[in-house]
Design a protein around this motif. Structure first.
Motif, mmCIF file in Angstrom:
data_model
loop_
_atom_site.group_PDB
_atom_site.id
_atom_site.type_symbol
_atom_site.label_atom_id
_atom_site.label_comp_id
_atom_site.label_asym_id
_atom_site.label_seq_id
_atom_site.Cartn_x
_atom_site.Cartn_y
_atom_site.Cartn_z
ATOM 1 N N LEU A 214 0.898 -1.154 0.045
ATOM 2 C CA LEU A 214 -0.020 0.132 0.049
ATOM 3 C C LEU A 214 0.763 1.311 -0.055
ATOM 4 O O LEU A 214 0.587 2.171 -0.712
ATOM 5 C CB LEU A 214 -0.774 0.056 1.232
ATOM 6 N N GLY A 215 1.936 1.153 0.770
ATOM 7 C CA GLY A 215 2.776 2.324 0.892
ATOM 8 C C GLY A 215 3.420 2.825 -0.482
ATOM 9 O O GLY A 215 3.550 4.155 -0.594
ATOM 10 N N THR A 216 3.844 1.884 -1.305
ATOM 11 C CA THR A 216 4.599 2.276 -2.436
ATOM 12 C C THR A 216 3.732 2.575 -3.537
ATOM 13 O O THR A 216 3.831 3.503 -4.431
ATOM 14 C CB THR A 216 5.352 0.965 -2.980
ATOM 15 N N TYR A 217 2.507 1.884 -3.653
ATOM 16 C CA TYR A 217 1.577 2.209 -5.034
ATOM 17 C C TYR A 217 0.269 2.893 -4.558
ATOM 18 O O TYR A 217 -0.159 3.389 -5.839
ATOM 19 C CB TYR A 217 1.131 0.818 -5.746
ATOM 20 N N SER A 218 -0.120 3.096 -3.595
ATOM 21 C CA SER A 218 -1.619 3.517 -3.267
ATOM 22 C C SER A 218 -1.139 4.970 -3.107
ATOM 23 O O SER A 218 -0.427 5.445 -2.390
ATOM 24 C CB SER A 218 -2.156 3.151 -2.247
ATOM 25 N N PRO A 219 -1.846 6.009 -3.982
ATOM 26 C CA PRO A 219 -1.831 7.366 -3.583
ATOM 27 C C PRO A 219 -2.431 7.910 -2.463
ATOM 28 O O PRO A 219 -3.638 7.264 -1.855
ATOM 29 C CB PRO A 219 -2.501 7.798 -5.039
ATOM 30 N N LYS A 220 -1.805 8.841 -1.932
ATOM 31 C CA LYS A 220 -2.644 9.428 -0.719
ATOM 32 C C LYS A 220 -3.759 10.398 -1.124
ATOM 33 O O LYS A 220 -3.948 10.765 -2.369
ATOM 34 C CB LYS A 220 -1.533 10.386 0.121
ATOM 35 N N SER A 221 -4.854 10.220 -0.145
ATOM 36 C CA SER A 221 -6.232 10.901 -0.509
ATOM 37 C C SER A 221 -6.113 12.256 0.459
ATOM 38 O O SER A 221 -5.206 12.487 1.266
ATOM 39 C CB SER A 221 -7.303 10.323 -0.062
ATOM 40 N N ALA A 222 -7.090 12.944 0.190
ATOM 41 C CA ALA A 222 -7.168 14.471 1.205
ATOM 42 C C ALA A 222 -8.022 14.350 2.154
ATOM 43 O O ALA A 222 -8.739 13.162 2.453
ATOM 44 C CB ALA A 222 -7.972 15.501 0.012
ATOM 45 N N MET A 223 -7.690 15.321 2.976
ATOM 46 C CA MET A 223 -8.698 15.410 4.229
ATOM 47 C C MET A 223 -8.611 14.160 5.057
ATOM 48 O O MET A 223 -9.481 13.422 5.275
ATOM 49 C CB MET A 223 -10.089 15.643 3.826
ATOM 50 N N PRO B 113 -17.730 -9.690 3.342
ATOM 51 C CA PRO B 113 -17.477 -8.187 3.772
ATOM 52 C C PRO B 113 -16.653 -7.574 2.982
ATOM 53 O O PRO B 113 -16.759 -6.333 2.795
ATOM 54 C CB PRO B 113 -16.985 -8.462 5.212
ATOM 55 N N THR B 114 -15.612 -8.312 2.479
ATOM 56 C CA THR B 114 -14.738 -7.356 1.135
ATOM 57 C C THR B 114 -14.981 -7.456 0.007
ATOM 58 O O THR B 114 -15.078 -8.808 -0.498
ATOM 59 C CB THR B 114 -13.101 -7.751 1.633
ATOM 60 N N ARG B 115 -15.426 -6.831 -0.916
ATOM 61 C CA ARG B 115 -15.901 -6.975 -2.104
ATOM 62 C C ARG B 115 -14.919 -7.199 -3.026
ATOM 63 O O ARG B 115 -14.830 -8.134 -3.900
ATOM 64 C CB ARG B 115 -16.675 -5.752 -2.825
ATOM 65 N N TYR B 116 -13.828 -6.406 -3.014
ATOM 66 C CA TYR B 116 -12.630 -6.657 -3.952
ATOM 67 C C TYR B 116 -11.430 -6.382 -2.991
ATOM 68 O O TYR B 116 -11.394 -5.816 -2.025
ATOM 69 C CB TYR B 116 -12.675 -5.844 -5.144
ATOM 70 N N ILE B 117 -10.204 -6.672 -3.494
ATOM 71 C CA ILE B 117 -8.910 -6.289 -2.931
ATOM 72 C C ILE B 117 -8.006 -6.031 -4.022
ATOM 73 O O ILE B 117 -8.252 -6.372 -5.129
ATOM 74 C CB ILE B 117 -8.386 -7.334 -2.083
ATOM 75 N N ALA B 118 -7.070 -5.018 -3.664
ATOM 76 C CA ALA B 118 -6.405 -4.505 -4.713
ATOM 77 C C ALA B 118 -4.901 -4.977 -4.732
ATOM 78 O O ALA B 118 -4.192 -5.340 -3.660
ATOM 79 C CB ALA B 118 -6.280 -3.119 -4.649
ATOM 80 N N ARG B 119 -4.289 -5.177 -5.973
ATOM 81 C CA ARG B 119 -2.865 -5.725 -6.346
ATOM 82 C C ARG B 119 -2.304 -4.847 -7.257
ATOM 83 O O ARG B 119 -3.137 -4.118 -8.085
ATOM 84 C CB ARG B 119 -2.978 -7.164 -6.477
ATOM 85 N N TRP B 120 -0.887 -4.498 -7.171
ATOM 86 C CA TRP B 120 -0.118 -3.671 -8.205
ATOM 87 C C TRP B 120 1.016 -4.719 -8.870
ATOM 88 O O TRP B 120 1.290 -5.480 -7.978
ATOM 89 C CB TRP B 120 0.332 -2.719 -7.451
ATOM 90 N N ALA B 121 1.132 -4.540 -10.195
ATOM 91 C CA ALA B 121 2.259 -5.347 -10.647
ATOM 92 C C ALA B 121 3.436 -4.752 -10.497
ATOM 93 O O ALA B 121 3.805 -3.424 -10.746
ATOM 94 C CB ALA B 121 1.905 -5.191 -12.241
ATOM 95 N N ILE C 186 0.003 -7.432 -18.201
ATOM 96 C CA ILE C 186 -0.097 -6.487 -17.205
ATOM 97 C C ILE C 186 1.315 -5.740 -17.098
ATOM 98 O O ILE C 186 2.335 -6.561 -16.984
ATOM 99 C CB ILE C 186 -0.493 -7.325 -15.954
ATOM 100 N N ARG C 187 1.115 -4.549 -17.103
ATOM 101 C CA ARG C 187 2.345 -3.885 -17.109
ATOM 102 C C ARG C 187 2.800 -3.405 -15.677
ATOM 103 O O ARG C 187 1.612 -3.151 -14.672
ATOM 104 C CB ARG C 187 2.285 -2.484 -17.973
ATOM 105 N N HIS C 188 4.066 -3.219 -15.540
ATOM 106 C CA HIS C 188 4.582 -2.839 -14.141
ATOM 107 C C HIS C 188 3.716 -1.468 -13.730
ATOM 108 O O HIS C 188 3.452 -0.574 -14.428
ATOM 109 C CB HIS C 188 6.091 -2.331 -14.377
ATOM 110 N N GLY C 189 3.221 -1.653 -12.416
ATOM 111 C CA GLY C 189 2.706 -0.612 -11.977
ATOM 112 C C GLY C 189 1.150 -0.332 -11.975
ATOM 113 O O GLY C 189 0.699 0.318 -11.195
#
Length: 413
Positions: free
Chosen positions: A64-73, A283-291, A307-310
Motif C-alpha cells: 500500500l505504501g509504494t503504490y496507493s496514492p494519498k487522498s485528501a482530508m 464483507p470485502t467486495r474486492y482487494i487491490a494488487r499492483w504489478a 499486465i504492465r509494471h505499476g
C-alpha cells in the motif's frame, strides 16, 4: 454496441451497481475474467481460478505504501501511520509478520472463544428489552469493536468511554475507507490513546496482541511499528467483522424460519450457515494488487493479458465466490457449497489473519439470533447497500437493517 459493452464493464459501472452486481459480473466473466478497463486503467478480475493465481503470483504486490496514492482530508494522517505497518509491506518481512500474527491469532482464538461468546451474549441481552435493533449499528459494530479491543489487550470498561472510542473507530474506518467525514481531531485522540496503550504494555506486558508485537522486536523494531500495526488491527478487525455479521444476516433472512427449524436438530448449523453466508456476501467486495513488474498471463489464461509494471489489479472476491465453474448454482443458498473453499478471507499465504476470530464472532452472533422467535426485518427500514472502501477493498453494508420480533420482545424461543 462494442463501446457500450466496454463502458458497461468499467469499474465505475461496477461501483454504481454495488447492491446487486452479479448480472454484470456474469457478463464480464463470460467476456474475459481478466479484463482491462480503459476508463480507470486497471484490471478487473472476476474468475475464481484467476483470482487465486494472481494472489499466489509473486509478481503482484499489495504494498500500500509504494503504490496507493494519498487522498485528501484526514487520510494522510491515517495512511502515514498505516503504511508503516509491516502488514502493508511485501516480501520476506511481510511473510514473517503474517506467520507470526497467524500463529498468535490462532492461540488467541482458542483462549478467548468463551470470552467472545460472552461479549456477543451480553450485547444481545442489552438490546433484547428494546424489541428491535439495527443489525449493523446496534449489534455488529459494538460486538466487533469490543472483541478487537479484547484481542489487542485494551480495556475500555466504562460505557461512555467505550461509546466515545467506538465513534473514534468508526471515524477512522470511514477515513481509511476513502470517506473523509467526521472530526479529524478524533483521529489524533485515537492514535494518542493507542500510543499510550503501547507504552503501558511495554511496562506491563500480558497475553494479548500488543504485547506479542512488542515481544517480536525482529519484526516490529520500535514503538511506532507496533502502533501502526495496532491501528491496522483495530481498524480492519472492527470494520470487517461488522460487515460480516451485517451482510451475512441480511443475506439469509428470507430463509430464517426454515433455518430456525433446522437449528433445533443441528447445533452445528450456525457454523455451516456462516460459511455459506461468507461465500454469498463477503464483507470485502474486492482487494487491490499492483504489478511489481511486467507480467503476461496470456498463456495461463488465454487472451490479451499483458499486465504492465505499476498497473492496478482489482480482484473481485465477491465475483469469484459466484463463479459457476466452481460453485454449482452459485446464486442459491446451499450449505453443500461449503465443501469448496470460498475466497472471502483470501487464499493461501494471503488469507486474512483474523479469519478465525471473525468466524467465532459470526458463529456466536448467529447462534444468539437463531434462538429468537419470529425474527423479521422492519418494513419501515428496508436494507440498502452502502459502499465502503478500506485500504483498497470495497465493502457493501446493509444499513439500516432493523430486525424486530413480531411480539416486540426479543426473547428466546
Amino acid at each position: 454496441m462494442i463501446a457500450n459493452k466496454q463502458q458497461s464493464f468499467s469499474f465505475s459501472a461496477l461501483k454504481r451497481v454495488f447492491a446487486n452486481p452479479h448480472k454484470l459480473y456474469d457478463e464480464l466473466r463470460a467476456t474475459d475474467p481478466i479484463y482491462f478497463d480503459e476508463l480507470s486503467q486497471c484490471w478487473l478480475v472476476t474468475g475464481y481460478a484467476e483470482v487465486v493465481a494472481i494472489l499466489e503470483d509473486e509478481r503482484f504486490t499489495s504494498d500500500l505504501g509504494t503504490y496507493s496514492p494519498k487522498s485528501a482530508m484526514g487520510w494522510d494522517t491515517v495512511q502515514d501511520t498505516l503504511t508503516q505497518s509491516v502488514f502493508f509491506k511485501d516480501g520476506i518481512e511481510h511473510q514473517h509478520a503474517n506467520h507470526y500474527l497467524l500463529k498468535h491469532i490462532a492461540q488467541t482464538a482458542k483462549r478467548l472463544t468463551s470470552d467472545i461468546k460472552t461479549i456477543v451474549h451480553q450485547r444481545f441481552m442489552t438490546l433484547a428489552p428494546e424489541g428491535s435493533m439495527d443489525i449493523v449499528k446496534d449489534f455488529a459494530s459494538a460486538i466487533s469493536f469490543a472483541v478487537t479491543l479484547r484481542v489487542l489487550g485494551i480495556d475500555i470498561s466504562e460505557p461512555q468511554k467505550f461509546k466515545r472510542f467506538l465513534g473514534y473507530s468508526e471515524t477512522i474506518s470511514d477515513i481509511a475507507s476513502g470517506f473523509p467525514v467526521g472530526n479529524t481531531q478524533e483521529l489524533a485522540n485515537l492514535i494518542s490513546f493507542l500510543r499510550e496503550e503501547v507504552a503501558q504494555k511495554k511496562q506491563t506486558p500480558g497475553e494479548d496482541l500488543i504485547s506479542a508485537f512488542l515481544a517480536a522486536t525482529d519484526i516490529f523494531p520500535d514503538d511506532e511499528a507496533v502502533l501502526s500495526s495496532t491501528l491496522m488491527i483495530l481498524t480492519a478487525g472492527h470494520v470487517t467483522t461488522k460487515k460480516l455479521i451485517g451482510t451475512g444476516t441480511a443475506k439469509i433472512l428470507d430463509r430464517w424460519p426454515q433455518l430456525q427449524e433446522e437449528f433445533l436438530n443441528n447445533p452445528a448449523l450456525p457454523k455451516q450457515i456462516c460459511e455459506e453466508a461468507l461465500r454469498m456476501s463477503p464483507p470485502t467486495r474486492y482487494i487491490a494488487r499492483w504489478a511489481r513488474q511486467d507480467a503476461d498471463l496470456s498463456e495461463q489464461f488465454p487472451g490479451n493479458h499483458h499486465i504492465r509494471h505499476g498497473q492496478k489489479i482489482l480482484l473481485f472476491l465477491e465475483a469469484a465466490n459466484y463463479d459457476p465453474r466452481v460453485f454449482e448454482n452459485p446464486k442459491e443458498f446451499n450449505l453443500a457449497h461449503r465443501s469448496v473453499k470460498h475466497l472471502t478471507f483470501g487464499f493461501g499465504k494471503h488469507r486474512c489473519p483474523g479469519a478465525s476470530i471473525a468466524r467465532i464472532e459470526a458463529h456466536a452472533s448467529l447462534q444468539e439470533l437463531l434462538h429468537l422467535s419470529h425474527l423479521e426485518p422492519d418494513a419501515d427500514h428496508p436494507p440498502s447497500g452502502i459502499p465502503t472502501r478500506f485500504s483498497g477493498v470495497f465493502v457493501p453494508v446493509p444499513s439500516p437493517l432493523i430486525l424486530k420480533n413480531k411480539h416486540c420482545v426479543l426473547t428466546k424461543a
